[in-house]
Design an enzyme around this catalytic site. Structure first.
Site, PDB file in Angstrom:
ATOM      1  N   SER A 153    -104.121  40.101   7.271  1.00  0.00           N
ATOM      2  CA  SER A 153    -104.671  39.290   6.180  1.00  0.00           C
ATOM      3  C   SER A 153    -105.480  40.163   5.222  1.00  0.00           C
ATOM      4  CB  SER A 153    -105.592  38.209   6.739  1.00  0.00           C
ATOM      5  OG  SER A 153    -106.321  37.592   5.701  1.00  0.00           O
ATOM      6  N   TYR A 166    -112.510  37.007  11.845  1.00  0.00           N
ATOM      7  CA  TYR A 166    -111.097  36.962  11.425  1.00  0.00           C
ATOM      8  C   TYR A 166    -110.673  38.300  10.805  1.00  0.00           C
ATOM      9  CZ  TYR A 166    -107.101  34.959   8.783  1.00  0.00           C
ATOM     10  OH  TYR A 166    -105.869  34.670   8.252  1.00  0.00           O
ATOM     11  N   LYS A 170    -107.820  40.772  12.142  1.00  0.00           N
ATOM     12  CA  LYS A 170    -106.649  41.040  11.306  1.00  0.00           C
ATOM     13  C   LYS A 170    -106.486  42.529  11.027  1.00  0.00           C
ATOM     14  CE  LYS A 170    -104.791  36.992  10.640  1.00  0.00           C
ATOM     15  NZ  LYS A 170    -103.577  36.690  11.437  1.00  0.00           N
TER      16      LYS A 170
HETATM   17  P1  NAI Z   1    -101.216  27.258  10.274  1.00  0.00           P
HETATM   18  O1  NAI Z   1    -102.492  26.745  10.808  1.00  0.00           O
HETATM   19  O2  NAI Z   1    -100.267  26.305   9.645  1.00  0.00           O
HETATM   20  O3  NAI Z   1    -100.381  28.039  11.397  1.00  0.00           O
HETATM   21  C1  NAI Z   1    -100.958  28.651  12.514  1.00  0.00           C
HETATM   22  C2  NAI Z   1    -100.228  28.114  13.743  1.00  0.00           C
HETATM   23  O4  NAI Z   1    -100.695  28.811  14.899  1.00  0.00           O
HETATM   24  C3  NAI Z   1    -100.524  26.636  13.973  1.00  0.00           C
HETATM   25  O5  NAI Z   1     -99.303  25.908  14.027  1.00  0.00           O
HETATM   26  C4  NAI Z   1    -101.269  26.602  15.298  1.00  0.00           C
HETATM   27  O6  NAI Z   1    -101.006  25.461  16.090  1.00  0.00           O
HETATM   28  C5  NAI Z   1    -100.784  27.880  15.954  1.00  0.00           C
HETATM   29  N1  NAI Z   1    -101.702  28.375  16.983  1.00  0.00           N
HETATM   30  C6  NAI Z   1    -103.046  28.478  16.900  1.00  0.00           C
HETATM   31  N2  NAI Z   1    -103.561  28.940  18.036  1.00  0.00           N
HETATM   32  C7  NAI Z   1    -102.510  29.161  18.871  1.00  0.00           C
HETATM   33  C8  NAI Z   1    -102.401  29.686  20.200  1.00  0.00           C
HETATM   34  N3  NAI Z   1    -103.480  30.033  20.892  1.00  0.00           N
HETATM   35  N4  NAI Z   1    -101.163  29.794  20.744  1.00  0.00           N
HETATM   36  C9  NAI Z   1    -100.057  29.411  20.050  1.00  0.00           C
HETATM   37  N5  NAI Z   1    -100.112  28.918  18.789  1.00  0.00           N
HETATM   38  C10 NAI Z   1    -101.321  28.792  18.209  1.00  0.00           C
HETATM   39  O7  NAI Z   1    -101.595  28.399   9.224  1.00  0.00           O
HETATM   40  P2  NAI Z   1    -100.700  29.490   8.474  1.00  0.00           P
HETATM   41  O8  NAI Z   1    -101.299  29.684   7.150  1.00  0.00           O
HETATM   42  O9  NAI Z   1     -99.268  29.179   8.568  1.00  0.00           O
HETATM   43  O10 NAI Z   1    -101.040  30.814   9.325  1.00  0.00           O
HETATM   44  C11 NAI Z   1    -100.045  31.651   9.920  1.00  0.00           C
HETATM   45  C12 NAI Z   1    -100.641  33.038  10.076  1.00  0.00           C
HETATM   46  O11 NAI Z   1    -100.811  33.620   8.783  1.00  0.00           O
HETATM   47  C13 NAI Z   1    -102.006  33.078  10.749  1.00  0.00           C
HETATM   48  O12 NAI Z   1    -102.084  34.204  11.607  1.00  0.00           O
HETATM   49  C14 NAI Z   1    -102.951  33.253   9.576  1.00  0.00           C
HETATM   50  O13 NAI Z   1    -104.167  33.854   9.961  1.00  0.00           O
HETATM   51  C15 NAI Z   1    -102.119  34.143   8.678  1.00  0.00           C
HETATM   52  N6  NAI Z   1    -102.538  34.164   7.296  1.00  0.00           N
HETATM   53  C16 NAI Z   1    -102.295  33.085   6.482  1.00  0.00           C
HETATM   54  C17 NAI Z   1    -102.656  33.144   5.149  1.00  0.00           C
HETATM   55  C18 NAI Z   1    -102.332  32.059   4.191  1.00  0.00           C
HETATM   56  O14 NAI Z   1    -102.535  32.277   2.976  1.00  0.00           O
HETATM   57  N7  NAI Z   1    -101.836  30.918   4.654  1.00  0.00           N
HETATM   58  C19 NAI Z   1    -103.410  34.284   4.619  1.00  0.00           C
HETATM   59  C20 NAI Z   1    -103.544  35.377   5.529  1.00  0.00           C
HETATM   60  C21 NAI Z   1    -103.135  35.296   6.823  1.00  0.00           C
END
Ligand code: NAI
Length: 297
Positions: A153, A166, A170
């Site tokens: 990130s 975080y 990251k």
């Molecule tokens: P999101 O919240 O929709 O997706 C994250 C998913 O990880 C969720 O479905 C959640 O249930 C799952 N999760 C959480 N803890 C878990 C665990 N212990 N075991 C298995 N699954 C688990 O959010 P998003 O945005 O799709 O995030 C995806 C990745 O991208 C994350 O790592 C986030 O930090 C990263 N990210 C996202 C950004 C953005 O602009 N959306 C920016 C930078 C990084």
């Protein structure tokens, strides 16, 4: 040029029950990957769980003619990571691709950070990538093939208020990626990281104004390329959002050498130390050591 496809390769995608992971899963499955859709199905802060999240994405993939299985183990424990890889082995007999995408947020300014806010975030993002990738890496080494994509990130690469936990996790993934690139080199295992920017439930409070430009689906083509056999890149970090992709790299300036170094010479030569003219981008520690050897010879 032919289109990128996966020809029955097996992909584990963590956190694929929604957001970015779901899009990655749909794209890879549509191009022939056999996908383990892992998701604990909790809230953004990591509390709770719901198997429905992974099941729904598996249903979507099946309805579109793809092949996937659901897995709802948590990435945040060694047992969970091993069980996720076992799900791939049980369903498909191998694992070729790991996409470390699962994530949670527990933002707090540093002076108010508490151990539970720190530990949960490090456990899911950083240790979770270790726990899932390590058992998969063992398989990849044996079969002489693997692709690992970890989700970093800009918050860690560049800094963001309220996200020491975080951001550190990251940036830790960048270190993991760089070392896996070195260790995987002779086994045809490529490890890369991405820093996405997309509107998901995780970012809806800050990115809502850009909803139409920052679709999560814009991130998946980069992930799909990095996860493919055609990807020659390794140890790289790419930033992506809204159709723009760029490389983020760690460079080192030419530097300043003084064999009689004292604090005053550091002060007096600070601009020579930091000038970015003539910088290099080491691929690994060996390249960086050579810079010292050259300066000292
Ligand atoms: P999101 O919240 O929709 O997706 C994250 C998913 O990880 C969720 O479905 C959640 O249930 C799952 N999760 C959480 N803890 C878990 C665990 N212990 N075991 C298995 N699954 C688990 O959010 P998003 O945005 O799709 O995030 C995806 C990745 O991208 C994350 O790592 C986030 O930090 C990263 N990210 C996202 C950004 C953005 O602009 N959306 C920016 C930078 C990084």
């Amino acid at each position: 040029m032919t289109d990128i496809g996966y020809d029955g390769k097996v992909a584990i995608i963590t956190g694929a029950g929604g957001g970015l992971g779901r899009e990655h899963a749909l794209l890879l499955a549509s191009r022939g990957a056999l996908v383990v859709v892992n998701d604990l199905g909790g809230a953004v802060d990591g509390t709770g769980s719901d198997k429905g999240a992974a099941d729904r994405v598996v249903d979507e993939i099946s309805a579109a003619g793809g092949v996937a299985v659901a897995d709802m183990h948590s990435v945040a424990t060694p047992e969970g990571g091993a069980a996720i890889v076992q799900s791939a082995l049980d369903a498909f007999g191998r694992v070729d691709i790991v996409i470390n995408n699962a994530g949670i947020l527990r933002d707090k300014s540093f002076h108010n950070l508490t151990p539970d806010l720190l530990n949960a975030v490090i456990d899911v993002h950083l240790k979770g990538a270790f726990y899932v990738t390590q058992p998969a890496f063992v398989q990849m080494r044996e079969q002489g093939y693997g692709r690992i994509v970890s989700t970093s990130s800009a918050a860690g690469l560049f800094g963001n208020f309220g996200q020491t936990n975080y951001g550190a996790a990251k940036m830790g993934l960048v270190g993991l990626t760089r070392v896996l690139a070195v260790e995987g080199a002779k086994h045809n295992i490529k490890a890369n990281a991405i820093a996405p920017l997309a509107l998901t439930r995780m970012t809806e409070d800050i990115l809502a104004a850009f909803a139409d430009k920052l679709e999560p689906a814009f991130i998946s083509p980069l992930v799909a390329y990095l996860a493919s056999e055609e990807c020659a890149a390794t140890g790289r970090v790419s930033s992506a959002g809204g159709g723009r992709i760029a490389e983020v790299f760690i460079g080192e300036t030419a530097g300043f050498t003084d064999l009689a170094l004292d604090p005053e010479s550091v002060r007096d030569h600070w601009s020579e130390i930091t000038t970015r003219e003539g910088y290099t981008v080491p691929r690994h520690i060996g390249d960086e050591t050579k810079l010292f050897m050259t300066a000292l010879s």
